[in-house]
Scaffold this motif. Sequence first.
Motif, PDB file in Angstrom:
ATOM      1  N   VAL A 115       0.821  -1.208   0.000  1.00  0.00           N
ATOM      2  CA  VAL A 115       0.000   0.000   0.000  1.00  0.00           C
ATOM      3  C   VAL A 115       0.862   1.268   0.000  1.00  0.00           C
ATOM      4  N   ASP A 116       2.160   1.104  -0.215  1.00  0.00           N
ATOM      5  CA  ASP A 116       3.070   2.249  -0.326  1.00  0.00           C
ATOM      6  C   ASP A 116       4.207   1.863  -1.274  1.00  0.00           C
ATOM      7  N   ALA A 117       3.827   1.439  -2.485  1.00  0.00           N
ATOM      8  CA  ALA A 117       4.777   0.791  -3.386  1.00  0.00           C
ATOM      9  C   ALA A 117       5.948   1.679  -3.765  1.00  0.00           C
ATOM     10  N   ALA A 118       5.694   2.945  -4.030  1.00  0.00           N
ATOM     11  CA  ALA A 118       6.793   3.821  -4.450  1.00  0.00           C
ATOM     12  C   ALA A 118       7.867   3.902  -3.371  1.00  0.00           C
ATOM     13  N   ALA A 119       7.447   4.032  -2.125  1.00  0.00           N
ATOM     14  CA  ALA A 119       8.421   4.099  -1.032  1.00  0.00           C
ATOM     15  C   ALA A 119       9.115   2.757  -0.834  1.00  0.00           C
ATOM     16  N   THR A 120       8.368   1.664  -0.928  1.00  0.00           N
ATOM     17  CA  THR A 120       8.977   0.337  -0.787  1.00  0.00           C
ATOM     18  C   THR A 120      10.037   0.108  -1.852  1.00  0.00           C
ATOM     19  N   LEU A 121       9.737   0.484  -3.082  1.00  0.00           N
ATOM     20  CA  LEU A 121      10.699   0.297  -4.169  1.00  0.00           C
ATOM     21  C   LEU A 121      11.955   1.139  -3.957  1.00  0.00           C
ATOM     22  N   ASP A 122      11.793   2.359  -3.435  1.00  0.00           N
ATOM     23  CA  ASP A 122      12.965   3.178  -3.115  1.00  0.00           C
ATOM     24  C   ASP A 122      13.848   2.467  -2.085  1.00  0.00           C
ATOM     25  N   GLU A 123      13.224   1.872  -1.074  1.00  0.00           N
ATOM     26  CA  GLU A 123      13.977   1.135  -0.052  1.00  0.00           C
ATOM     27  C   GLU A 123      14.680  -0.073  -0.669  1.00  0.00           C
ATOM     28  N   MET A 124      13.999  -0.768  -1.568  1.00  0.00           N
ATOM     29  CA  MET A 124      14.573  -1.946  -2.201  1.00  0.00           C
ATOM     30  C   MET A 124      15.776  -1.594  -3.071  1.00  0.00           C
ATOM     31  N   ARG A 125      15.693  -0.451  -3.745  1.00  0.00           N
ATOM     32  CA  ARG A 125      16.827  -0.019  -4.571  1.00  0.00           C
ATOM     33  C   ARG A 125      18.048   0.283  -3.700  1.00  0.00           C
ATOM     34  N   ALA A 126      17.804   0.780  -2.503  1.00  0.00           N
ATOM     35  CA  ALA A 126      18.896   1.182  -1.624  1.00  0.00           C
ATOM     36  C   ALA A 126      19.465   0.028  -0.804  1.00  0.00           C
ATOM     37  N   ASP A 127      18.729  -1.088  -0.736  1.00  0.00           N
ATOM     38  CA  ASP A 127      19.116  -2.176   0.166  1.00  0.00           C
ATOM     39  C   ASP A 127      18.980  -3.525  -0.533  1.00  0.00           C
ATOM     40  N   PRO A 128      20.087  -4.090  -1.025  1.00  0.00           N
ATOM     41  CA  PRO A 128      20.013  -5.398  -1.696  1.00  0.00           C
ATOM     42  C   PRO A 128      19.486  -6.513  -0.794  1.00  0.00           C
ATOM     43  N   ALA A 129      19.571  -6.319   0.531  1.00  0.00           N
ATOM     44  CA  ALA A 129      19.097  -7.336   1.468  1.00  0.00           C
ATOM     45  C   ALA A 129      17.693  -7.041   1.978  1.00  0.00           C
TER      46      ALA A 129
END
Length: 360
Positions: A115-129
């Motif tokens: 329910v907050d995909a844009a923010a989740t994707l930003d976190e995923m780009r910054a954190d491979p784990a």
Amino acid sequence: MKIAFYGSSLLSSYWNGAATYYRGILGELARHGHEITFYEPDAFDRQQHRDIDPPDWCRSVVYPATEEAMRSVLAEAGAADIVVKANGVGVFDRELLEGVIAQARPGALKIFWDVDAAATLDEMRADPAHPVRAALPDLDMVLTYGGGPPVVDAYRAFGAKLCEPVYNALDPATHHPVAPDAAFTADLAFLGNRLPDREARVEEFFLRPAASLPERRFLIGGNGWDSKPMPGNVRHLGHVYTHQHNAFNCTPLAVLNVARDSMANVGFSPATRVFEAAGAAACLITDAWEGIEQFLTPDTEVLVARDGQDVADHLAALTPERARAIGQAALARVKAQHTYALRGVQVDALLRAQMKGANA
């Protein structure tokens, strides 16, 4: 089918903007014959600020925000045909995501609902784990609150088998025109919690116009704004309960939508408030974001502002007659194309198709 859904809260919208979204989607899935259990932690004072009692269409399980209780409710995932972990539960998010995958029975659908995909994707780009990155190979699909093609493409690039947006919508039985309430009298009203990735945009799109139009009345609702310096013509309400939203939207001359940074940047992410306001036939002014035309037509069903000056200009030129015409046009549009009944059809068909494919 039996659905086990692990989310932030179904019963309370307190610091939980996804509540009406969950209610709308899951209520419709129940009407399609699904048996739903919603698991939510007793956290962040949400249970002390409930908007609704447990609904009759869903089994509601509120568990203590402890690891032992979390493990206990995860053990029930194995009895479900579909297990869903929503983002932003707020406590034990990683453990819940890993747990629903581990506990799901063979053949069950495993879904991450973002329910907050844009923010989740930003976190995923910054954190491979990042835990969602790690979980994608074991998930059958990702459903998102919005985001359109940019979010779908990004999730697929990270390895999601399937990603589909399920947009916010209107529940006409909950959000609809009502008589004005003097408690919400204003020329422009805004409803939203004070969040780090929204505050600067609220300053630009709400507080700047308020300062430039000292003769006009401005109203802000939501948590966290009590310590924010504001112009003298801005009145702060604090938390506004769901049952008050119709009057909040119907009373002012216009209401304002301000997207969070990530949602504005990716576009195609109308907030729940957009449909609540349109459902109440409010004249909505929204900050500009890509994809608005997919939901409401600028100038006839919504007023779009590029900055605070645009908001001030819209408000200065707005007459009660034009405000009513825009609100009525928006109401007609969302009732025809953007209801939770339609979203329920979409999700039900998707779940049944995926379940049939998984068991073919």
